[in-house]
Design a protein around this motif. Structure first.
Motif, PDB file in Angstrom:
ATOM      1  N   PHE A   1       1.342   7.775  10.504  1.00  0.00           N
ATOM      2  CA  PHE A   1       0.504   6.867   9.721  1.00  0.00           C
ATOM      3  C   PHE A   1      -0.220   5.873  10.624  1.00  0.00           C
ATOM      4  CE2 PHE A   1      -0.345   3.107   7.109  1.00  0.00           C
ATOM      5  CZ  PHE A   1      -1.194   3.692   6.181  1.00  0.00           C
ATOM      6  N   VAL A   2       0.472   5.329  11.622  1.00  0.00           N
ATOM      7  CA  VAL A   2      -0.184   4.410  12.564  1.00  0.00           C
ATOM      8  C   VAL A   2      -1.296   5.138  13.312  1.00  0.00           C
ATOM      9  CG1 VAL A   2       0.175   3.089  14.700  1.00  0.00           C
ATOM     10  CG2 VAL A   2       1.779   2.862  12.797  1.00  0.00           C
TER      11      VAL A   2
ATOM     12  N   PRO B   1      -8.215   0.323  -0.049  1.00  0.00           N
ATOM     13  CA  PRO B   1      -7.007   0.822  -0.731  1.00  0.00           C
ATOM     14  C   PRO B   1      -7.031   2.330  -0.970  1.00  0.00           C
ATOM     15  CG  PRO B   1      -7.752  -1.201  -1.760  1.00  0.00           C
ATOM     16  CD  PRO B   1      -8.796  -0.815  -0.748  1.00  0.00           C
ATOM     17  N   PHE B   2      -8.177   2.874  -1.338  1.00  0.00           N
ATOM     18  CA  PHE B   2      -8.261   4.311  -1.590  1.00  0.00           C
ATOM     19  C   PHE B   2      -7.941   5.108  -0.327  1.00  0.00           C
ATOM     20  CE2 PHE B   2     -10.761   8.250  -1.496  1.00  0.00           C
ATOM     21  CZ  PHE B   2     -10.155   8.920  -2.545  1.00  0.00           C
ATOM     22  N   LEU B   3      -8.563   4.730   0.791  1.00  0.00           N
ATOM     23  CA  LEU B   3      -8.327   5.472   2.032  1.00  0.00           C
ATOM     24  C   LEU B   3      -6.911   5.271   2.565  1.00  0.00           C
ATOM     25  CD1 LEU B   3     -11.744   5.134   3.858  1.00  0.00           C
ATOM     26  CD2 LEU B   3     -10.771   7.137   2.742  1.00  0.00           C
ATOM     27  N   LEU B   4      -6.362   4.079   2.409  1.00  0.00           N
ATOM     28  CA  LEU B   4      -4.964   3.879   2.810  1.00  0.00           C
ATOM     29  C   LEU B   4      -4.037   4.758   1.981  1.00  0.00           C
ATOM     30  CD1 LEU B   4      -4.836   0.008   3.316  1.00  0.00           C
ATOM     31  CD2 LEU B   4      -4.783   1.771   5.082  1.00  0.00           C
ATOM     32  N   GLY B   5      -4.308   4.846   0.682  1.00  0.00           N
ATOM     33  CA  GLY B   5      -3.515   5.723  -0.187  1.00  0.00           C
ATOM     34  C   GLY B   5      -3.638   7.178   0.217  1.00  0.00           C
ATOM     35  N   MET B   6      -4.850   7.616   0.543  1.00  0.00           N
ATOM     36  CA  MET B   6      -5.047   8.997   0.984  1.00  0.00           C
ATOM     37  C   MET B   6      -4.324   9.247   2.304  1.00  0.00           C
ATOM     38  SD  MET B   6      -6.558  10.333  -1.464  1.00  0.00           S
ATOM     39  CE  MET B   6      -6.949  11.931  -0.842  1.00  0.00           C
ATOM     40  N   GLY B   7      -4.303   8.248   3.187  1.00  0.00           N
ATOM     41  CA  GLY B   7      -3.568   8.384   4.441  1.00  0.00           C
ATOM     42  C   GLY B   7      -2.091   8.542   4.217  1.00  0.00           C
ATOM     43  N   ILE B   8      -1.548   7.740   3.308  1.00  0.00           N
ATOM     44  CA  ILE B   8      -0.121   7.835   2.997  1.00  0.00           C
ATOM     45  C   ILE B   8       0.203   9.203   2.406  1.00  0.00           C
ATOM     46  CG2 ILE B   8       1.676   6.949   1.452  1.00  0.00           C
ATOM     47  CD1 ILE B   8       0.399   4.146   1.895  1.00  0.00           C
ATOM     48  N   ILE B   9      -0.649   9.682   1.510  1.00  0.00           N
ATOM     49  CA  ILE B   9      -0.427  10.998   0.897  1.00  0.00           C
ATOM     50  C   ILE B   9      -0.501  12.103   1.945  1.00  0.00           C
ATOM     51  CG2 ILE B   9      -1.440  12.690  -0.689  1.00  0.00           C
ATOM     52  CD1 ILE B   9      -2.169  10.278  -2.508  1.00  0.00           C
TER      53      ILE B   9
ATOM     54  N   VAL C   1      -0.014  11.899   5.226  1.00  0.00           N
ATOM     55  CA  VAL C   1       1.125  11.801   6.145  1.00  0.00           C
ATOM     56  C   VAL C   1       2.401  12.283   5.454  1.00  0.00           C
ATOM     57  CG1 VAL C   1       2.633  10.155   7.330  1.00  0.00           C
ATOM     58  CG2 VAL C   1       0.164  10.039   7.644  1.00  0.00           C
ATOM     59  N   ALA C   2       2.595  11.889   4.200  1.00  0.00           N
ATOM     60  CA  ALA C   2       3.784  12.334   3.461  1.00  0.00           C
ATOM     61  C   ALA C   2       3.792  13.858   3.322  1.00  0.00           C
ATOM     62  CB  ALA C   2       3.829  11.677   2.083  1.00  0.00           C
ATOM     63  N   GLY C   3       2.630  14.447   3.039  1.00  0.00           N
ATOM     64  CA  GLY C   3       2.541  15.913   2.945  1.00  0.00           C
ATOM     65  C   GLY C   3       2.846  16.585   4.268  1.00  0.00           C
ATOM     66  N   THR C   4       2.327  16.017   5.347  1.00  0.00           N
ATOM     67  CA  THR C   4       2.563  16.582   6.680  1.00  0.00           C
ATOM     68  C   THR C   4       4.045  16.508   7.053  1.00  0.00           C
ATOM     69  OG1 THR C   4       0.339  15.950   7.372  1.00  0.00           O
ATOM     70  CG2 THR C   4       1.932  16.399   9.120  1.00  0.00           C
ATOM     71  N   VAL C   5       4.664  15.376   6.805  1.00  0.00           N
ATOM     72  CA  VAL C   5       6.085  15.208   7.122  1.00  0.00           C
ATOM     73  C   VAL C   5       6.923  16.137   6.246  1.00  0.00           C
ATOM     74  CG1 VAL C   5       8.016  13.575   7.060  1.00  0.00           C
ATOM     75  CG2 VAL C   5       5.828  12.882   8.030  1.00  0.00           C
ATOM     76  N   TYR C   6       6.561  16.271   4.980  1.00  0.00           N
ATOM     77  CA  TYR C   6       7.290  17.169   4.077  1.00  0.00           C
ATOM     78  C   TYR C   6       7.245  18.609   4.592  1.00  0.00           C
ATOM     79  CZ  TYR C   6       8.388  19.989  -0.012  1.00  0.00           C
ATOM     80  OH  TYR C   6       8.926  20.911  -0.858  1.00  0.00           O
TER      81      TYR C   6
END
Length: 159
Positions: free
Chosen positions: A12-13, A24-32, A34-39
Motif C-alpha cells: 500500500f505504501v 478518497p476514491f483512489l485511496l479506496g481503490m488502492g486498498i482494494i 492491495v487486499a486482492g493482491t495479498v489475498y
C-alpha cells in the motif's frame, strides 16, 4: 499473519508513493487492489521467508547504504571508461567463492555483484559465481570478497 500484514502495508505504501493522488476514491481503490493482491498471494502460498524477508530487517539497511556507495563509485569508474578516447578494457571472467549458507544470501550476493557497474554474475555454482568484469579494477577479488563478507554478515544477523 505478520508477514501478510507487512506485505499489505508495504504494497500500500508503494502504491501510494507511485500514485501521488490522495482522493478518497483512489485511496479506496488502492486498498482494494492491495487486499486482492495479498489475498491471491496468500492463496498461492507465496508469502514466505523469501517474499517477505523480515529476518533481514535489522541488518539490511546498513548493507544497502554500503552497496549504494559502491554502485556510485563503480558508476563513476565505468562512466570515465566509456567516455575515454582510448578505453582500457581488460574484460575477464573471475571465479568468486561464496560463503553464504542460504539461497537468500546467495541471491543477495549475486544481485549485488550484478548491480555494481562493470560486473555481471554470469554463472552460478554451489561453491561460487563466475563473474564477468570489464576492467582489472572491477575484477578485484579482494573487493568481491569484501562484498561476500558483508552479505554473509547480513545473512548471519538474520538467524
Amino acid at each position: 499473519m505478520i508477514k501478510t500484514a507487512t506485505l499489505g502495508c508495504l504494497l500500500f505504501v508503494f502504491w501510494l508513493v507511485l500514485s501521488g493522488h490522495y482522493t478518497p476514491f483512489l485511496l479506496g481503490m488502492g486498498i482494494i487492489s492491495v487486499a486482492g493482491t495479498v489475498y491471491v498471494a496468500r492463496r498461492m502460498h507465496l508469502i514466505d521467508e523469501e517474499a517477505v524477508p523480515l529476518q533481514l530487517r535489522l541488518s539490511l539497511p546498513a548493507y544497502w547504504l554500503w552497496l549504494v556507495r559502491e554502485i556510485i563509485k563503480s558508476s563513476w569508474a565505468v562512466s570515465k571508461l566509456i567516455l575515454s578516447p582510448r578505453p582500457a578494457l581488460a574484460q575477464q571472467f573471475v571465479f568468486v567463492p561464496t560463503s553464504q549458507r542460504t539461497e537468500m544470501g546467495k541471491v543477495i550476493f549475486a544481485n549485488s555483484i550484478t548491480l555494481t557497474p562493470g560486473t555481471v554474475t554470469a554463472v552460478t555454482r554451489q561453491s561460487g559465481f563466475i563473474v564477468h568484469a570489464l576492467t582489472e579494477a572491477a575484477a578485484d577479488t579482494d573487493a568481491l570478497s569484501d562484498m561476500d563478507r558483508r552479505v554473509t554478515a547480513v545473512e548471519a544477523a538474520a538467524r
